[in-house]
Each structure stands twice: as C-alpha cells, then as structure tokens.
Design a protein around this motif. Structure first.
Motif, PDB file in Angstrom:
ATOM      1  N   ASN A 160       2.191  12.244  -4.633  1.00 19.27           N
ATOM      2  CA  ASN A 160       2.538  11.051  -3.852  1.00 19.27           C
ATOM      3  C   ASN A 160       1.298  10.386  -3.267  1.00 19.27           C
ATOM      4  O   ASN A 160       1.206   9.154  -3.210  1.00 19.27           O
ATOM      5  N   LYS A 161       0.339  11.208  -2.838  1.00 16.36           N
ATOM      6  CA  LYS A 161      -0.897  10.651  -2.299  1.00 16.36           C
ATOM      7  C   LYS A 161      -1.665   9.891  -3.384  1.00 16.36           C
ATOM      8  O   LYS A 161      -2.212   8.808  -3.140  1.00 16.36           O
ATOM      9  N   CYS A 214       1.938  -2.492  -9.994  1.00 18.04           N
ATOM     10  CA  CYS A 214       1.758  -1.226  -9.270  1.00 18.04           C
ATOM     11  C   CYS A 214       2.192  -0.043 -10.134  1.00 18.04           C
ATOM     12  O   CYS A 214       1.558   1.019 -10.113  1.00 18.04           O
ATOM     13  N   TYR A 249       0.812  -1.207   0.000  1.00 20.93           N
ATOM     14  CA  TYR A 249       0.000   0.000   0.000  1.00 20.93           C
ATOM     15  C   TYR A 249       0.847   1.258   0.000  1.00 20.93           C
ATOM     16  O   TYR A 249       0.390   2.333   0.381  1.00 20.93           O
ATOM     17  N   GLY A 250       2.107   1.091  -0.394  1.00 22.05           N
ATOM     18  CA  GLY A 250       2.943   2.259  -0.627  1.00 22.05           C
ATOM     19  C   GLY A 250       3.574   2.863   0.599  1.00 22.05           C
ATOM     20  O   GLY A 250       3.984   4.032   0.568  1.00 22.05           O
ATOM     21  N   ASN A 285      -0.335   8.438  -5.989  1.00 22.04           N
ATOM     22  CA  ASN A 285       0.401   7.198  -6.247  1.00 22.04           C
ATOM     23  C   ASN A 285       0.018   6.117  -5.249  1.00 22.04           C
ATOM     24  O   ASN A 285      -0.195   4.951  -5.624  1.00 22.04           O
ATOM     25  N   ASN A 286      -0.071   6.485  -3.978  1.00 21.38           N
ATOM     26  CA  ASN A 286      -0.447   5.509  -2.960  1.00 21.38           C
ATOM     27  C   ASN A 286      -1.886   5.043  -3.134  1.00 21.38           C
ATOM     28  O   ASN A 286      -2.201   3.861  -3.001  1.00 21.38           O
ATOM     29  N   ARG A 309      -0.169   3.186 -11.156  1.00 18.75           N
ATOM     30  CA  ARG A 309       0.237   4.585 -10.955  1.00 18.75           C
ATOM     31  C   ARG A 309       0.195   5.337 -12.276  1.00 18.75           C
ATOM     32  O   ARG A 309      -0.272   6.495 -12.345  1.00 18.75           O
ATOM     33  N   ASN A 338      -3.423   1.299  -3.671  1.00 19.76           N
ATOM     34  CA  ASN A 338      -4.329   0.845  -2.618  1.00 19.76           C
ATOM     35  C   ASN A 338      -5.664   0.385  -3.174  1.00 19.76           C
ATOM     36  O   ASN A 338      -6.227  -0.627  -2.741  1.00 19.76           O
ATOM     37  N   SER A 391       6.203   4.135   3.200  1.00 17.36           N
ATOM     38  CA  SER A 391       7.579   4.604   3.010  1.00 17.36           C
ATOM     39  C   SER A 391       8.472   4.090   4.123  1.00 17.36           C
ATOM     40  O   SER A 391       8.001   3.684   5.198  1.00 17.36           O
TER      41      SER A 391
END
Length: 261
Positions: free
Chosen positions: A160-161, A128, A86-87, A163-164, A132, A168, A89
């Motif tokens: 970035n949000k 993934c 789920y990305g 991408n996650n 994205r 997800n 970090s």
C-alpha cells in the motif's frame, strides 16, 4: 501558521529603501501538474472555468449546482482535492479536522468524497493505475526531468505504501523541479541584468529582492520564466504576484502603479 507566523515572516525584509520583496506563487501547482501528466480534460476545465476545483467537487459531492454551493461546503472538500491525488484513504481523511464537520468523523462518508473526486477525474484515475502497475512490474518510475524513483523490494507489508508513493512521485517531483529550474534560471538572469536576486523558496513560490526602478520589467521576466517550463506541455501554468517591504506584509502586485514614489 499560527499567532507568530506574520511576525516571523516580517524578519525577511527588502535590502534597502530602493528595493521590494516580491513573492511569486504558482497557482494550484500540483493540480496543474496533474493535468500536464495526465491530460485530464475535466481537471483543466475546473482549473480554468468559471467555478474553481473546490466548488466543482463540492457540487459533485453535495449534488448541487455550483452557484448554490456555500462557503462551508466549498471549504469542506479542500482536503479531498489536496489529498485524493496522493492516495489518501477515507479513514485518514475522516481524521482531518477540516473534514470532521462534513463527515462526522465517519470513514465511509469521507471515502464517498474521495470516490466523487475520482469519478470526476477518470482520466487522472486511469493514469494513477498505470503508475501503480509500473511500480510493481518494473519497480521504478521516471520523470521528464530525469528523476527516477525505485522500489527494490515490494512485499505484502509495504504494498500500500508503494502504491501511494507511485502516484505521489510524478506530480510532486515535477512540481518541485519546475520551481527549482525557475529558481536556477532567474538567479542567473536577474543578477546579470542587475535587477535583483532570488532570496528563497517557500513551498510553490519564489521570493525575490527586486530594485523598485526595475520592478515592472523584473516581474514580467519572472512571470515569463516561471510559466515557461523546461519541458513540452499544453498545460497553462500560472502564478500570483505580491510585493511588499517585507515578506510578512505584502499586497497584490499592480502593474500600473509607480512603486518608486
């Protein structure tokens, strides 16, 4: 979770002396769903093989053979398996209390755990990347169950949000809809047969009130319905079954036991 969790769960009781609470929980649902969505062969091998996904990743991280992985080492990578897809970090993973001992709170060490995860599941990683890319190019993703996730405005601040969210959405949406579709079918079928009914959902499980005299046939039906998705797949979804007089006190279901005694 916590000191009062079991007491709270005991509030959910069977209707009467003729009934039992039945809890049926999907095994590692989001990881099995990841296999359905990506076809990653190593993921399926680890899900079904002699060593589970946590031991397999720990062996990769600690450069040891699976049989030599300790319980502490296995436990240390659980947050990676639950978060990498789920990305998560390295910085955020290092803040996880469960990872503190393994990483010393060092984001670079935590990132090395995540890198080991994606090196192992390269097919999943490639998928993934596709999700994205689609989120940024066409600004939406759709699932086999007909849900659509849209991103109408993507900026440098929310990239970035997005991408996650893109990685997800497919797995979480499909896992949720698999549970929901099973609930809907079983709500109708169990009541038509007079065997019991669905009470509620808890994460990746369904909880039922089932008459003891119909327990075995009801469990067989429940397992069949929950592991037969309403979409084509080669992924072998599986469940665990527990029974008890209430939701707090349950034991593993025994198909050979006479629960009417």
């Amino acid at each position: 979770h916590g000191d009062n969790a079991k007491a709270a769960k005991r509030l959910f009781v069977a209707d009467d002396d003729e009934s039992l609470i039945v809890n049926v929980d999907y095994k590692s649902l989001e990881m099995f769903m990841a296999h359905h969505l990506t076809g990653d062969p190593i993921l399926l091998e680890n899900l079904l093989g002699e060593w589970d996904v946590h031991t397999a990743l720990a062996a990769k991280v600690y450069a040891k053979s699976p049989e030599n992985i300790t319980g502490v080492e296995r436990q240390s990578v659980k947050s990676v398996n639950f978060g990498a897809g789920y990305g998560i970090s390295g910085f955020k993973l290092a803040l996880d209390p469960a990872m503190e001992k393994a990483t010393g709170g060092d984001p670079e060490v935590a990132q090395s755990f995540i890198d080991a995860f994606w090196n192992m599941y390269s097919v999943w990683a490639a998928k993934c990347d596709e999700w994205r890319e689609a989120a940024h190019d066409v600004q939406y993703l759709t699932t086999e169950m007909g849900r659509k996730r849209r991103w109408n405005l993507i900026t440098g601040d929310n990239k970035n949000k997005v991408n996650n969210q893109a990685i997800n959405f497919p797995g979480q949406s499909m896992a949720s809809d698999l549970c929901l579709s099973s609930l809907i079918r079983l709500h109708r079928i169990l009541q038509e047969k007079g065997w019991g009914r669905v009470l509620l959902t808890v994460h990746d499980s369904l909880v039922f009130n089932i008459l003891k005299k119909h327990l075995h046939e009801a469990v067989a039906l429940i397992v069949k319905e929950m592991t037969t998705p309403p979409f084509e797949t080669e992924t072998p979804f599986a469940v665990d079954v527990e029974v008890g007089l209430n939701y707090g006190d349950k034991e593993v279901y025994d198909p050979e036991r006479d629960y009417t005694l």
